[in-house]
Design an enzyme around this catalytic site. Structure first.
Site, PDB file in Angstrom:
ATOM      1  CB  CYS A 110       0.857   7.463  16.065  1.00  0.00           C
ATOM      2  SG  CYS A 110       0.801   9.109  16.803  1.00  0.00           S
ATOM      3  CB  THR A 141     -27.527  -7.475  10.492  1.00  0.00           C
ATOM      4  OG1 THR A 141     -28.146  -7.967  11.670  1.00  0.00           O
ATOM      5  CG2 THR A 141     -28.576  -7.196   9.422  1.00  0.00           C
ATOM      6  CG  ASN A 189      -0.196  -0.231   2.513  1.00  0.00           C
ATOM      7  OD1 ASN A 189       0.482  -1.245   2.678  1.00  0.00           O
ATOM      8  ND2 ASN A 189      -0.302   0.700   3.433  1.00  0.00           N
ATOM      9  N   GLY A 196     -13.788  -2.541  -0.045  1.00  0.00           N
ATOM     10  CA  GLY A 196     -14.680  -1.818  -0.941  1.00  0.00           C
ATOM     11  C   GLY A 196     -14.164  -0.464  -1.387  1.00  0.00           C
ATOM     12  CG  HIS A 197     -12.362   2.449   1.460  1.00  0.00           C
ATOM     13  ND1 HIS A 197     -11.444   3.455   1.615  1.00  0.00           N
ATOM     14  CD2 HIS A 197     -11.971   1.429   2.252  1.00  0.00           C
ATOM     15  CE1 HIS A 197     -10.540   3.058   2.498  1.00  0.00           C
ATOM     16  NE2 HIS A 197     -10.838   1.842   2.889  1.00  0.00           N
TER      17      HIS A 197
END
Lengths: 388, 350
Positions: free
Chosen positions: A327, A239, A153, A202-203
């Site tokens: 941090c 859920t 990343n 997802g994002h």
């Protein structure tokens, strides 16, 4: 504004947003037995099939979660617990030293609180794990789980995931890969990769924040983190987030479908950015692998500067980028990724990440290249003040 | 922006005045958990969050600057070294001198900013002179008097004309959640407020004698002379009471012999105070003025002479309990707020 921080989060795809809003308007708990419930369940299962199809998995291998961090925790801790429960000798985790904190800290937690032994795999100067090191690390009979990210990343370096997964498989060790940054940028094929588990968020791909998936091989035992209704194969409770899941599926499908053209387009833009940054700021160092990297990632060290000073100056000119991790108080930390790649503390603190995505255009690069030399000059002055 | 009410209102006023303001919170703790928590300190995660929220409400960018290393070198290590040398330092003053108006200011100027704005209660006018706040009880000119003219020329104190009560009311009307956050007290880097224990953890146990000044008799023991301050009466734990039965006070600390000398209150009186590392803003090198010898202390009329390397104050009436290491700040009384003429670190008294 020039948004050059797509690796942090990227704008939602309009199709995903529309799908989210439409699903959010409907009532229905996917676990309910009545018609609205069945309708919600149907949307979830269609989404599961869409994702399975796009990433070459079986629908039953798609476990919806609350995002990349949860998927990483579930894979590392869950597989570790299950494997050790089956054979107490399996008490070791093999992980690369450049993992995202969601893996790094989960593994460190296992080490501190579960007595796990950990083999941290070193990386090359470009951030790549060596297959030979990996093979050696998984060869013992005490390995519960191995985890190496698909793409880093921070510096964008790609790992040889299919090769590592094959080595793990021949050693009988389940292999997890965090593919949060990889999906939509490089081809990701779960079945062909040979991984036992794969994290999707997802994002990072144009879906919503707060939803993700763990692709988990059907035969892979995994102890749940969350207990409750057992909605997801009894591995994950809670859920089901129908709008999030529906939008995630749209984002996965679209980003995978357009991956090749996106990669070509933003790859060219990134190459342009890298060349122009080198021309504008002599002495800038491109970190990571020069070729085996994410198409949208450019990561530099600017010697003599502090990354957080550069970020402030660029931010003031409407350019959004990243120094890597901070941090909880907001203090920029020297990147563990760069340190693992052999950088010194000062070099690690002098770095800045620019990441491109589906909305990036050449005007974003123009704005950066216009603002950067002045910002670097000021940040160097500030750096000189500090070292005085 | 510490996360308190003063810096929040100062930032809001500076922004409202049309300046291009950026909020900066200083991370000063190597490990935030070891510093004072919650509303009482200035260095915790909660304070960073409060500062961030205030910046959001004001509508200015906000960053955290890591100054932990400089803070430890310039303030915490200095604090310990000063006590070890038998002096009584003021770490807030040192933080203003070395952190807020040196490390932060220099970095800010290099990055293109013009000034550092703080929520200190002091006035700084167009004439460049530092004056006491209108709120005498909250006045912080004492801990700012160490700043040079160059530092002051890049400082802004928007709160000097307001009382603390007014600042709180303004914070509330601006929708700043820190409006009723309690004031910070004590030393931010001493988590439990126990300075003696903090010093003992760093300087170790150094048992020695407590000696009566007049007789030279050993009247008690201590675990480290560094833990005492001139003028201190409590916590001496003397085993032999004074011949006159009157209370005894710490008169001096002698690190070379690890001795604490005690005596009667009258022996604490000093009429001459000498300070080193002077800051002097007046063109007169010999003035009649008021001097303040400790934070929130009373002022004494004095004749002060500046000779380029030191300040010497001859007090009109004796002062008691003047500790070396504290600042001597000289004020010229004025109806618009007493003006800071200069300051120095107290090195000798007699």
């Amino acid at each position: 504004m020039s948004y050059l921080d797509h690796a942090a989060t990227t704008p939602m795809l309009p199709e995903a947003l529309d799908a989210f809003v439409a699903a959010a308007r409907a009532v229905g708990n996917a676990s309910s037995l009545h018609a609205p419930g069945r309708q919600a369940r149907r949307r979830v299962e269609e989404s599961r099939e869409q994702i399975a199809d796009a990433l070459t998995a079986r629908p039953s291998e798609v476990i919806f979660t609350g995002g990349g961090t949860e998927s990483d925790n579930l894979a590392t801790k869950g597989i570790f617990w299950a494997r050790r429960a089956a054979d107490p000798r399996r008490n070791r985790v093999v992980a690369s030293s450049v993992e995202h904190h969601a893996v790094l800290d989960a593994v460190t937690w296992l080490e501190r609180h579960e007595g796990a032994a950990v083999t941290w795999l070193p990386v090359s100067r470009s951030g790549r794990v060596s297959a030979a090191d990996f093979a050696e690390a998984v060869s013992g009979d005490d390995v519960a789980v191995a985890t190496v990210m698909w793409a880093n990343n921070e510096v964008g370096t790609l790992q040889p995931v299919p090769e590592l997964a094959a080595l793990a498989a021949s050693a009988g060790v389940p292999f997890h890969t965090d593919a949060v940054q990889a999906v939509g940028q490089v081809p990701v094929d779960f079945a062909a990769s040979g991984a036992a588990a794969l994290t999707v968020s997802g994002h990072k791909i144009g879906g919503p924040i707060g939803v993700g998936a763990l692709l988990l091989g059907r035969e892979v035992e995994c102890t749940p983190l969350l207990h409750g209704g057992g909605q997801e194969r009894d591995v994950r409770s809670g859920t089901l987030d129908v709008p999030g899941i529906v939008a995630l599926a749209v984002a996965v499908e679209l980003s995978v479908k357009t991956q090749r053209e996106t990669a070509e387009r933003i790859g060219r833009l990134r190459d342009d950015l890298v060349a122009r940054v080198h021309a504008a700021v002599p002495g800038a160092i491109l970190n990571g692998d020069p070729t085996g990297r994410l198409p949208g990632n450019a990561h530099f060290s600017f010697p003599g500067c502090e990354g957080d000073a550069l970020l402030l100056l660029l931010d003031a000119q409407g350019i959004a980028c990243s120094t890597g991790s901070a941090c909880s108080a907001g203090v920029a930390q020297p990147s563990h990724v760069l340190i693992a790649m052999g950088a010194g503390d000062a070099e690690a603190r002098s770095s800045l990440r620019f990441t491109l995505g589906h909305t990036s255009t050449v005007s974003d690069v123009d704005a950066l290249v216009a603002a950067l030399p002045g910002a670097v000059e000021r940040a160097r002055r500030a750096g000189a003040v500090k070292s005085r | 922006m510490s996360g308190g009410v003063d810096s929040a209102v100062a930032a809001a006023r500076a922004a409202e005045a049309g300046h291009d303001v950026t909020g900066v919170h200083l991370a000063l703790a190597r490990n935030p958990q070891t510093y004072r928590s919650g509303a009482r300190g200035c260095c915790t995660l909660e304070d960073a969050r409060d500062a961030r929220r205030a910046a959001d409400v004001i509508g200015i960018p906000f960053y955290v600057w890591d100054m932990a290393e400089q803070f430890h070198e310039s303030v915490v290590d200095d604090f310990v070294a000063e006590y070890a040398a038998g002096r009584t330092p003021n770490p807030c003053l040192r933080c203003n001198e070395k952190i807020k108006f040196e490390a932060v200011l220099d970095r800010a100027v290099a990055l293109g900013f013009d000034a550092v704005v703080t929520g200190h209660h002091a006035r700084l006018g167009a004439d460049g002179l530092l004056r006491r706040s209108v709120d005498y009880g909250k006045d912080q000119s004492y801990v700012l008097a160490v700043l040079t003219a160059a530092q002051l020329s890049r400082a802004m104190f928007p709160l000097g004309d307001s009382t603390k009560a007014l600042v709180r009311a303004e914070a509330a009307s601006r929708g700043l959640a820190v409006a009723d956050k309690p004031d910070s007290h004590d030393i931010c880097f001493i988590a439990d407020g126990d300075t003696r224990k903090f010093l003992a953890d760093r300087l170790g146990s150094q048992p020695g004698d407590i000696v009566e000044a007049t007789t030279g008799a050993v009247v008690g023991q201590h675990a480290g002379a560094y833990a005492y301050t001139v003028g201190q009466r409590r916590g001496l734990d003397l085993r032999i009471s004074a011949p006159d039965r009157n209370p005894r006070y710490v008169l001096s600390i002698t690190p070379s012999t690890n001795t604490v000398t005690v005596g009667p209150a009258s022996a604490l009186e000093v009429s001459t105070v000498v300070g080193t590392r002077p800051i002097w803003h007046s063109s007169d090198f010999s003035v009649e003025c008021s001097v303040q010898l400790r934070a929130h202390g009373s002022v004494f009329p004095a004749s002060v002479a500046f000779d380029g390397s030191s300040l010497v104050a001859s007090l009109a009436s004796p002062a008691r309990g003047v500790a070396t290491g504290q600042a001597m700040v000289c004020y010229q009384p004025s109806p618009d707020g007493d003006i800071v003429l200069g300051s120095a670190t107290i090195s000798e008294t007699s």
